[in-house]
Design an enzyme around this catalytic site. Structure first.
Site, mmCIF file in Angstrom:
data_model
loop_
_atom_site.group_PDB
_atom_site.id
_atom_site.type_symbol
_atom_site.label_atom_id
_atom_site.label_comp_id
_atom_site.label_asym_id
_atom_site.label_seq_id
_atom_site.Cartn_x
_atom_site.Cartn_y
_atom_site.Cartn_z
ATOM 1 N N ASP A 109 -22.060 -12.057 -14.731
ATOM 2 C CA ASP A 109 -23.359 -11.875 -14.086
ATOM 3 C C ASP A 109 -23.414 -10.506 -13.434
ATOM 4 O OD1 ASP A 109 -25.858 -12.384 -13.261
ATOM 5 O OD2 ASP A 109 -25.324 -13.809 -11.688
ATOM 6 N N CYS A 149 -29.128 -13.644 24.867
ATOM 7 C CA CYS A 149 -29.370 -14.384 26.092
ATOM 8 C C CYS A 149 -28.930 -13.489 27.243
ATOM 9 C CB CYS A 149 -28.539 -15.660 26.070
ATOM 10 S SG CYS A 149 -28.307 -16.366 27.702
ATOM 11 N N LYS A 184 -25.860 -21.443 -20.498
ATOM 12 C CA LYS A 184 -25.980 -21.217 -19.055
ATOM 13 C C LYS A 184 -25.505 -22.425 -18.252
ATOM 14 C CE LYS A 184 -28.382 -17.225 -18.624
ATOM 15 N NZ LYS A 184 -29.764 -17.257 -18.202
ATOM 16 N N LYS A 222 -19.744 -15.493 -19.403
ATOM 17 C CA LYS A 222 -20.973 -14.701 -19.329
ATOM 18 C C LYS A 222 -21.041 -14.064 -17.945
ATOM 19 C CE LYS A 222 -25.867 -14.580 -20.334
ATOM 20 N NZ LYS A 222 -26.200 -13.711 -19.234
ATOM 21 N N CYS A 248 -33.227 -18.804 26.621
ATOM 22 C CA CYS A 248 -32.014 -19.195 25.907
ATOM 23 C C CYS A 248 -31.984 -20.722 25.751
ATOM 24 C CB CYS A 248 -30.797 -18.731 26.694
ATOM 25 S SG CYS A 248 -29.253 -19.424 26.072
ATOM 26 N N ASP A 293 0.824 -1.208 0.000
ATOM 27 C CA ASP A 293 0.000 0.000 0.000
ATOM 28 C C ASP A 293 0.857 1.256 0.000
ATOM 29 O OD1 ASP A 293 -2.077 -1.683 0.076
ATOM 30 O OD2 ASP A 293 -2.828 -1.097 2.061
ATOM 31 N N SER A 294 1.969 1.197 0.746
ATOM 32 C CA SER A 294 2.807 2.393 0.853
ATOM 33 C C SER A 294 3.448 2.730 -0.495
ATOM 34 C CB SER A 294 3.883 2.181 1.907
ATOM 35 O OG SER A 294 4.627 1.038 1.567
ATOM 36 N N GLU A 295 3.781 1.683 -1.250
ATOM 37 C CA GLU A 295 4.353 1.934 -2.577
ATOM 38 C C GLU A 295 3.310 2.565 -3.500
ATOM 39 O OE1 GLU A 295 7.590 -1.530 -3.267
ATOM 40 O OE2 GLU A 295 5.542 -2.190 -2.971
ATOM 41 N N TYR A 296 2.095 2.056 -3.357
ATOM 42 C CA TYR A 296 0.995 2.617 -4.154
ATOM 43 C C TYR A 296 0.823 4.098 -3.801
ATOM 44 C CZ TYR A 296 -3.770 3.281 -5.885
ATOM 45 O OH TYR A 296 -4.884 3.752 -6.539
ATOM 46 N N ASP A 297 0.835 4.381 -2.503
ATOM 47 C CA ASP A 297 0.693 5.778 -2.068
ATOM 48 C C ASP A 297 1.780 6.650 -2.666
ATOM 49 O OD1 ASP A 297 -1.479 5.056 -0.634
ATOM 50 O OD2 ASP A 297 -0.457 4.979 1.302
ATOM 51 N N LYS A 330 -20.008 -17.056 -29.496
ATOM 52 C CA LYS A 330 -20.253 -16.145 -30.617
ATOM 53 C C LYS A 330 -19.524 -16.651 -31.858
ATOM 54 C CE LYS A 330 -20.130 -12.246 -27.389
ATOM 55 N NZ LYS A 330 -19.390 -11.065 -26.934
ATOM 56 N N CYS A 334 -29.051 -22.076 28.172
ATOM 57 C CA CYS A 334 -29.063 -21.982 29.640
ATOM 58 C C CYS A 334 -30.425 -21.634 30.216
ATOM 59 C CB CYS A 334 -28.030 -20.967 30.108
ATOM 60 S SG CYS A 334 -28.532 -19.270 29.783
ATOM 61 N N SER A 376 -30.813 -8.893 -26.589
ATOM 62 C CA SER A 376 -30.505 -9.973 -25.638
ATOM 63 C C SER A 376 -30.017 -11.207 -26.391
ATOM 64 C CB SER A 376 -31.719 -10.278 -24.780
ATOM 65 O OG SER A 376 -32.827 -10.509 -25.607
ATOM 66 N N GLU A 397 -16.670 -16.820 -24.550
ATOM 67 C CA GLU A 397 -16.360 -15.851 -23.483
ATOM 68 C C GLU A 397 -17.116 -16.196 -22.211
ATOM 69 O OE1 GLU A 397 -17.449 -11.965 -24.895
ATOM 70 O OE2 GLU A 397 -16.537 -12.337 -26.850
ATOM 71 N N CYS A 421 -24.394 -18.679 31.264
ATOM 72 C CA CYS A 421 -24.646 -19.383 30.001
ATOM 73 C C CYS A 421 -23.380 -20.050 29.468
ATOM 74 C CB CYS A 421 -25.181 -18.405 28.976
ATOM 75 S SG CYS A 421 -25.584 -19.191 27.422
ATOM 76 N N TYR A 478 -16.097 -5.044 -17.596
ATOM 77 C CA TYR A 478 -15.502 -5.934 -18.600
ATOM 78 C C TYR A 478 -16.173 -5.688 -19.945
ATOM 79 C CZ TYR A 478 -13.071 -8.414 -14.957
ATOM 80 O OH TYR A 478 -12.236 -8.727 -13.933
ATOM 81 N N ARG A 538 -28.592 -0.659 -19.875
ATOM 82 C CA ARG A 538 -29.287 -1.335 -20.964
ATOM 83 C C ARG A 538 -30.756 -0.919 -20.991
ATOM 84 N NH1 ARG A 538 -32.321 -5.987 -21.726
ATOM 85 N NH2 ARG A 538 -31.978 -6.969 -23.751
HETATM 86 S S1 IVH Z 1 -22.659 -10.366 -25.931
HETATM 87 C C1 IVH Z 1 -26.481 -9.072 -28.838
HETATM 88 N N1 IVH Z 1 -20.978 -11.232 -24.162
HETATM 89 O O1 IVH Z 1 -25.739 -11.275 -21.284
HETATM 90 C C2 IVH Z 1 -26.118 -9.268 -27.414
HETATM 91 N N2 IVH Z 1 -23.137 -10.581 -23.423
HETATM 92 O O2 IVH Z 1 -28.531 -12.065 -22.483
HETATM 93 C C3 IVH Z 1 -24.625 -9.440 -27.298
HETATM 94 N N3 IVH Z 1 -23.446 -10.770 -20.998
HETATM 95 O O3 IVH Z 1 -27.487 -8.379 -21.135
HETATM 96 C C4 IVH Z 1 -24.257 -9.702 -25.904
HETATM 97 N N4 IVH Z 1 -21.424 -11.512 -20.546
HETATM 98 O O4 IVH Z 1 -25.152 -8.081 -20.421
HETATM 99 C C5 IVH Z 1 -22.218 -10.760 -24.372
HETATM 100 N N5 IVH Z 1 -19.338 -12.003 -22.712
HETATM 101 C C6 IVH Z 1 -20.573 -11.525 -22.919
HETATM 102 C C7 IVH Z 1 -21.503 -11.340 -21.882
HETATM 103 C C8 IVH Z 1 -22.774 -10.867 -22.170
HETATM 104 C C9 IVH Z 1 -22.601 -11.166 -20.040
HETATM 105 C C10 IVH Z 1 -24.841 -10.359 -20.766
HETATM 106 C C11 IVH Z 1 -25.204 -9.064 -21.411
HETATM 107 C C12 IVH Z 1 -26.607 -9.193 -21.867
HETATM 108 C C13 IVH Z 1 -26.935 -10.603 -21.592
HETATM 109 C C14 IVH Z 1 -27.512 -11.213 -22.811
#
Ligand code: IVH
Length: 679
Positions: A118, A431, A317, A116, A413, A34-38, A293, A416, A83, A114, A437, A226, A137
């Protein structure tokens, strides 16, 4: 240094700091101290002070964010945010691929695979390399403008620059905002500490943080961004694949998924999916599947869209990490400080590969919020993939012919049988058994023998645990019977003749104490040293204190409504009275406190400052309190008098400014002597 050299150095520092922010906040793997970062930070600041005209707009030294907003503005996406379709198993995945390959006869198809993420999808709009807008979105057509909050995300470039590539005049990047698991756990721990509500999962935490109208709050949250796509780029980047375009983004400082693969066949995609599913718990971020994709951008165009979803991509999924099960029982566990925590016993169920049969329900408020009852069907999930939690109760699955009794806080409790107390405004029940107890025993013992209590050296930190294990201490009064077990004491590891004798001597010496120390030693909730002293002064003897009603307790200086109740409950519990009797019977005793015949300083507020030479500050405080004064840490217009010792500083100055009476140590001692204190 000439301007170019300064600029180069500033850019270097900004980049380094961004890199370490990423390591710290996103990966939770700091690479420097941390100190180096500072130091890096200070170096940059110093440069900026010296060359204010060269300060870069993306410098981390400027406080990000602006004023709190009244509400978010809505805006229509130029390119809608669509979507993805879903597949859940290998068969569906292969069907997805077959349809694609049928539409692209004789073409070789590669798949970009890639994580996905959350979190929440957002769109970032850069003009001439500067982040000018960030939009949620929303419904895909229209989203909310959350630029200020998004600018507080540490791993996200606010200004684009790259060594080998020209910065586009317009760039719209799509991606996900999320809260890495480590940050999520820390945030929740901090929320608990502050008594504020915790977030059910990182996604909710990220959503809640992004929707803060006050960017200062968003800034305090460990969010990360990301990138996963480019919606628009002018002039065109000229690349022909998804994977290359994402790689291209990284040179501007965008983070992309730690794991991404280019696969030559759908079988290979399946393999990667299987691998990632295993790695999932160890990833720094929460994912709910993979996104598959078609890699070639021309092929993507050929495939096009089917209603609101691209034909060229799908989400694969993971099986749910939530599962349904039944609540078989709800137990109450007693913690070391006496808090009662409800735990639901479940019919064992596999959640994300782990069998779960217990889950904490936190407190009675949470039980009522969820309305969970014995017999209910609940969905259980593992938050941050670790701690199981009840997500919701399936009320619709209750059977008409079955009774579902409302869960109540136990009145006694479970360990006890002492009364359970829960003062108004508090979330946690406790309690009241204190000393008696078993669940609270070790803490009670450590407190009882601590220096400001009965002061038995060595017992608390060194021997308490062994003594408990040997069943030599059931409650604190057993301390005074330890001499009857000399042989057993000698059997404890590292306990020689000498240490046993020292311990027994210390115990013997502790028998003579003061009423105040004794009351403090009992560990009654809300009764610290000062309150204990006030109680001793007010009630003068233990019998009177034991018999006190809530009203008279409340009249004691320093005792509020809640503490009065706690004290009352403590002395109402039969077990506690037994322990008290045993202590007195074993020879614990004290002189009657000198009864202040009158309290001439009643209700006055006094301040002690500087160094006193004849007596300690503690003693001076005791004298004043015995005469009815309150001793405060700060001077205000309500202060009656300031006692100023050597080297008194700002408090003395303030007193003089306010025209408050000041006396030195000598005058103070004379006054105290007049009132019968300290002689
Ligand atoms: S590509 C045309 N890549 O998933 C849509 N989406 O159901 C192209 N998501 O709301 C989306 N990781 O927020 C893409 N590596 C990823 C993703 C990603 C998460 C989410 C995105 C979207 C939902 C799609």
């Amino acid at each position: 240094m000439d301007n170019t050299a300064v600029l180069t150095q500033m850019r270097q520092l900004i980049q380094l700091i961004a890199q370490h922010n990423h390591a710290y906040y996103v990966m939770d793997q700091p690479q420097i101290e941390d100190s180096e970062y500072d130091q890096l930070f200070h170096q940059l600041k110093a440069l900026e002070q010296q060359y204010p005209t060269l300060v870069q707009s993306d410098t981390p030294t400027l406080k990000v964010g602006g004023k709190a907003l009244a509400k978010f503005e809505n805006i229509t996406h130029t390119v809608p945010m669509l979507s993805l379709g879903n597949v859940f198993n290998q068969e569906d995945l292969y069907t997805f691929a077959r349809r694609i390959e049928e539409r692209l006869p004789q073409q070789k198809v590669q798949y970009d695979v890639e994580l996905k993420f959350d979190g929440l999808a957002i769109s970032l709009w850069y003009e001439n390399g500067e982040l000018v807008r960030a939009v949620t979105r929303g419904d895909g057509e229209t989203g909310e403008v959350i630029t200020q909050n998004v600018k507080t995300i540490r791993n996200l470039p606010k200004v684009l620059s790259a060594q080998a590539t020209a910065v586009p005049t317009l760039l719209e990047v799509r991606g996900e905002v999320l809260m890495p698991k480590a940050g999520f756990e820390k945030l929740n721990a901090a929320q608990v500490e502050k008594g504020e509500k915790t977030f059910a999962n990182p996604r909710n935490a990220a959503a809640g943080s992004l929707r803060q109208l006050d960017p200062a709050i968003a800034a305090s949250r460990p969010l990360a961004f990301y990138a996963y796509g480019i919606a628009q780029c002018e002039p065109a980047h000229g690349l022909n694949s998804m994977s290359a375009s994402l790689q291209w983004l990284t040179q501007f400082g965008f983070a992309i998924g730690e794991q991404h693969y280019l696969c030559d066949s759908i079988e290979e995609v399946q393999q990667r999916y299987d691998e990632i599913q295993v790695q999932r718990p160890d990833l720094s971020v929460e994912i709910d599947g993979m996104v598959i994709k078609v890699d070639d951008l021309k092929q993507q165009q050929q495939l096009g869209f089917l209603s609101r979803e691209p034909r060229w991509a799908t989400a694969y999924k993971f099986p749910a990490v939530a599962a349904l099960t039944k609540v078989e029982q709800i137990d109450w566990q007693v913690g070391r400080t006496g808090t009662l925590t409800p735990v639901a016993r479940l019919a064992p169920v596999a959640v994300g590969g782990v069998t779960v049969s217990n889950v904490t329900l936190h407190n009675i408020g949470e039980i009522h919020r969820l309305d969970v009852r014995v017999g209910d069907t609940v969905s259980v999930y593992r938050s941050g993939d670790v701690i199981p939690k009840v997500e919701k109760v399936w009320g619709a699955l209750r059977q008409a012919d079955q009774q579902y009794e409302l869960v109540m806080l136990p009145t006694e409790c479970p360990v006890c049988a002492s009364p359970v107390v829960m003062p108004e405004g508090e979330a946690l029940a406790r309690c009241s058994g204190g000393l008696y107890c078993a669940a609270q025993r070790i803490e009670a013992i450590r407190h009882f023998v601590s220096r400001k209590a009965l002061d038995i050296e060595g017992l608390g930190d060194r021997w308490a645990e062994s003594l408990l294990n040997l069943a030599l201490l059931d409650n604190v009064s057993d301390i005074y019977h330890l001499h009857e077990h000399r042989e057993k004491l000698l059997g404890i590891e590292k306990m020689g003749e000498k240490s046993v004798q020292n311990l027994l001597d210390a115990i013997e010496n502790s028998k003579k104490t003061t009423l105040a120390a004794f009351i403090y030693a009992l560990g009654i909730r809300g009764v610290g040293e000062t309150t204990a002293r006030m109680l001793a002064n007010t009630f003068q003897n233990l019998e009177a204190l034991k018999a006190a009603d809530i009203e008279s307790l409340k009249k004691t200086p320093d005792v509020g409504d809640i503490t009065a109740e706690w004290i009352f409950d403590f002395f109402k519990a039969e077990h506690n009275l037994e322990v008290l009797d045993r202590l007195v019977a074993a020879g614990v005793h004290w002189d009657a406190p000198i009864a202040p015949t009158r309290q001439p300083l009643n209700g006055e507020s006094w301040v002690i400052t500087g160094t006193l030479s004849q007596l300690s500050r503690d003693e001076a405080t005791q004298y004043l309190q015995a005469l009815g004064a309150r001793v405060s840490g700060s001077v205000s217009s309500k202060t009656k008098c300031v006692v100023a010792g050597e080297k008194a500083g700002s408090k003395l100055e303030k007193a003089e400014k306010l025209g408050i009476r000041v006396m030195d140590e000598a005058a103070f001692l004379v006054l105290m002597a007049e009132y019968g204190q300290g002689i």
